[in-house]
Write a protein that holds these residues in place. Structure first.
Motif, PDB file in Angstrom:
ATOM      1  N   ARG A 312       0.846  -1.190   0.000  1.00  0.00           N
ATOM      2  CA  ARG A 312       0.000   0.000   0.000  1.00  0.00           C
ATOM      3  C   ARG A 312       0.885   1.244   0.000  1.00  0.00           C
ATOM      4  O   ARG A 312       1.697   1.429   0.916  1.00  0.00           O
ATOM      5  N   PRO A 313       0.735   2.077  -0.995  1.00  0.00           N
ATOM      6  CA  PRO A 313       1.588   3.270  -1.049  1.00  0.00           C
ATOM      7  C   PRO A 313       1.330   4.200   0.129  1.00  0.00           C
ATOM      8  O   PRO A 313       0.216   4.289   0.644  1.00  0.00           O
ATOM      9  N   ALA A 314       2.371   4.906   0.544  1.00  0.00           N
ATOM     10  CA  ALA A 314       2.270   5.782   1.711  1.00  0.00           C
ATOM     11  C   ALA A 314       1.262   6.897   1.520  1.00  0.00           C
ATOM     12  O   ALA A 314       0.636   7.348   2.490  1.00  0.00           O
ATOM     13  N   TRP A 315       1.075   7.299   0.272  1.00  0.00           N
ATOM     14  CA  TRP A 315       0.168   8.426   0.046  1.00  0.00           C
ATOM     15  C   TRP A 315      -1.301   8.079   0.315  1.00  0.00           C
ATOM     16  O   TRP A 315      -2.142   8.970   0.408  1.00  0.00           O
ATOM     17  N   LEU A 316      -1.636   6.795   0.457  1.00  0.00           N
ATOM     18  CA  LEU A 316      -3.006   6.446   0.863  1.00  0.00           C
ATOM     19  C   LEU A 316      -3.316   7.052   2.228  1.00  0.00           C
ATOM     20  O   LEU A 316      -4.439   7.506   2.480  1.00  0.00           O
ATOM     21  N   GLY A 317      -2.317   7.059   3.106  1.00  0.00           N
ATOM     22  CA  GLY A 317      -2.520   7.667   4.413  1.00  0.00           C
ATOM     23  C   GLY A 317      -2.778   9.155   4.313  1.00  0.00           C
ATOM     24  O   GLY A 317      -3.598   9.711   5.056  1.00  0.00           O
ATOM     25  N   ALA A 318      -2.097   9.811   3.384  1.00  0.00           N
ATOM     26  CA  ALA A 318      -2.313  11.240   3.188  1.00  0.00           C
ATOM     27  C   ALA A 318      -3.731  11.518   2.692  1.00  0.00           C
ATOM     28  O   ALA A 318      -4.372  12.493   3.106  1.00  0.00           O
ATOM     29  N   LEU A 319      -4.224  10.643   1.819  1.00  0.00           N
ATOM     30  CA  LEU A 319      -5.611  10.786   1.358  1.00  0.00           C
ATOM     31  C   LEU A 319      -6.583  10.682   2.524  1.00  0.00           C
ATOM     32  O   LEU A 319      -7.534  11.468   2.640  1.00  0.00           O
ATOM     33  N   ARG A 320      -6.348   9.715   3.381  1.00  0.00           N
ATOM     34  CA  ARG A 320      -7.227   9.538   4.537  1.00  0.00           C
ATOM     35  C   ARG A 320      -7.190  10.768   5.440  1.00  0.00           C
ATOM     36  O   ARG A 320      -8.232  11.221   5.927  1.00  0.00           O
ATOM     37  N   ARG A 321      -6.007  11.292   5.676  1.00  0.00           N
ATOM     38  CA  ARG A 321      -5.872  12.424   6.592  1.00  0.00           C
ATOM     39  C   ARG A 321      -6.595  13.670   6.100  1.00  0.00           C
ATOM     40  O   ARG A 321      -7.042  14.483   6.892  1.00  0.00           O
ATOM     41  N   ARG A 322      -6.711  13.770   4.816  1.00  0.00           N
ATOM     42  CA  ARG A 322      -7.417  14.945   4.308  1.00  0.00           C
ATOM     43  C   ARG A 322      -8.929  14.713   4.205  1.00  0.00           C
ATOM     44  O   ARG A 322      -9.678  15.581   3.757  1.00  0.00           O
ATOM     45  N   GLY A 323      -9.397  13.499   4.591  1.00  0.00           N
ATOM     46  CA  GLY A 323     -10.830  13.235   4.660  1.00  0.00           C
ATOM     47  C   GLY A 323     -11.375  12.269   3.639  1.00  0.00           C
ATOM     48  O   GLY A 323     -12.566  11.958   3.655  1.00  0.00           O
ATOM     49  N   CYS A 324     -10.533  11.761   2.754  1.00  0.00           N
ATOM     50  CA  CYS A 324     -10.981  10.808   1.741  1.00  0.00           C
ATOM     51  C   CYS A 324     -11.180   9.430   2.396  1.00  0.00           C
ATOM     52  O   CYS A 324     -10.331   8.958   3.169  1.00  0.00           O
ATOM     53  N   VAL A 325     -12.319   8.781   2.085  1.00  0.00           N
ATOM     54  CA  VAL A 325     -12.559   7.423   2.563  1.00  0.00           C
ATOM     55  C   VAL A 325     -11.808   6.460   1.648  1.00  0.00           C
ATOM     56  O   VAL A 325     -12.075   6.394   0.444  1.00  0.00           O
ATOM     57  N   VAL A 326     -10.860   5.715   2.226  1.00  0.00           N
ATOM     58  CA  VAL A 326     -10.069   4.745   1.458  1.00  0.00           C
ATOM     59  C   VAL A 326     -10.382   3.356   1.990  1.00  0.00           C
ATOM     60  O   VAL A 326     -10.161   3.074   3.170  1.00  0.00           O
ATOM     61  N   LEU A 327     -10.907   2.504   1.138  1.00  0.00           N
ATOM     62  CA  LEU A 327     -11.267   1.138   1.535  1.00  0.00           C
ATOM     63  C   LEU A 327     -10.328   0.176   0.826  1.00  0.00           C
ATOM     64  O   LEU A 327     -10.220   0.179  -0.402  1.00  0.00           O
ATOM     65  N   VAL A 328      -9.613  -0.637   1.630  1.00  0.00           N
ATOM     66  CA  VAL A 328      -8.686  -1.609   1.048  1.00  0.00           C
ATOM     67  C   VAL A 328      -8.924  -2.980   1.638  1.00  0.00           C
ATOM     68  O   VAL A 328      -9.580  -3.128   2.661  1.00  0.00           O
TER      69      VAL A 328
END
Length: 328
Positions: A312-328
């Motif tokens: 999982r790329p590190a930038w997925l965490g950045a997406l989550r922190r800004r409010g994006c729902v990330v489902l993996v």
């Protein structure tokens, strides 16, 4: 309603008046087995709503009402309609959906003033080329019939603006002539047998929503990038292995559903999807994601469930922190 062989009666409150004249009959879901003969005597009628009854026959006299502009007969038991329906001088809206029609009379295609036509949920196997005569149609619903092809003349319906609904048929291809429908807002062709799309689809400049899920589509044409007005693209449950790089030209796209496709990669040009809110990649065969996804400024939901991504790329965490729902 009277029983036996007597006259069918309209339910109380079914008649609508204007200026002392009856202008509408509102008798949907009234249990009617016959059209009351009294309706044909109401010469000022503009609207008849008999949806959801048990009608097996439509009297020709009703079709001859001189001011009738709306006739709604959805969900009855009609196996045919009278030829005289094609002579209704002012008819604008006609709904014959969810009946038992295997064909419609040829004179129906004379109704050049029609704006909306619903023939869905019947048993139609073909559409004649005379459909082109209905040049003022704004909405055409042919869904859930038995059509295996569309005549090229569908592309002559230049007035189509609201939607063209073709879902639930047996279509293996769409005609190139659809590209001439440049003002159409919505095209639904789900649950067919499509293996691809015509290149001319990119000419449908006004298209805002395109629904293609549960077909057999293996690729989207490069011309898809021409759909500058597109807001939603639903292509779940197909056989798409990769997206054309032109997908990045869809700057207005807000919802992209690709779940259940054997996608192996995403082009870097997805960075151009600057208005994308939702991206569904469930079940894709991706083993990596382009970092361009991290740069999409309006992404609210990214669904990666059941994919093959192991790292999982590190930038997925950045997406989550800004409010994006990330489902993996």
């Amino acid at each position: 309603m009277n029983g036996g062989g007597g006259e069918a009666a309209l339910p109380g409150g079914a008649l609508r008046r204007s200026g002392g004249r009856v202008v509408a009959v509102e008798a949907a879901h009234a249990g009617l087995r016959r059209v009351p003969a009294s309706i044909a005597k109401l010469r000022g009628l503009r609207r008849i709503d008999l949806d959801g009854n048990l009608l097996e026959h439509l009297p020709a006299e009703v079709c001859a009402l001189p001011r009738l502009h709306t006739l709604l007969l959805y969900a009855n038991r009609l196996r045919s309609v009278p030829h005289e329906l094609g002579d209704a001088p002012l008819l604008r809206n006609l709904s014959l959906g969810a009946n038992r029609l295997a064909e419609v009379p040829g004179r129906l295609w004379r109704l050049r003033g029609l704006r909306t036509l619903n023939l869905a949920e019947n048993a139609l196997t073909r559409l004649p080329e005379h459909i082109a005569r209905l040049s003022r149609l704004r909405m055409l619903d042919l869904g859930h019939n038995r059509l295996d092809e569309l005549p090229a003349e569908v592309g002559d319906l230049a007035g189509l603006t609201d939607f063209l609904y073709l879902s639930g048929n047996r279509l293996t291809r769409l005609p190139e002539s659809l590209g001439r429908l440049r003002r159409l807002d919505y095209l639904g062709a789900t649950d067919n047998r499509l293996t691809g799309l015509p290149e001319a689809i990119g000419d449908m400049a006004g298209l805002r929503e395109l629904r293609l899920y549960r077909n057999r589509i293996e690729r989207l044409p490069d011309s898809i990038g021409g759909l500058g007005a597109l807001r939603e693209l639903h292509a779940a449950g197909n056989r798409i292995g990769e997206l054309p790089s032109s997908i990045g030209a869809l700057g207005g796209l807000m919802h992209l559903d690709l779940r259940g496709n054997p996608l192996q990669r995403l082009p870097a040009t997805v960075s151009g999807l600057v208005n994308l809110r939702r991206l569904d990649l469930r079940g894709a065969r991706l083993d990596a994601l382009p970092e361009a996804l991290a740069e999409l400024p309006r992404l609210e939901k990214l669904d990666l469930r059941w994919t093959k991504i192991e790292r999982r790329p590190a930038w997925l965490g950045a997406l989550r922190r800004r409010g994006c729902v990330v489902l993996v």
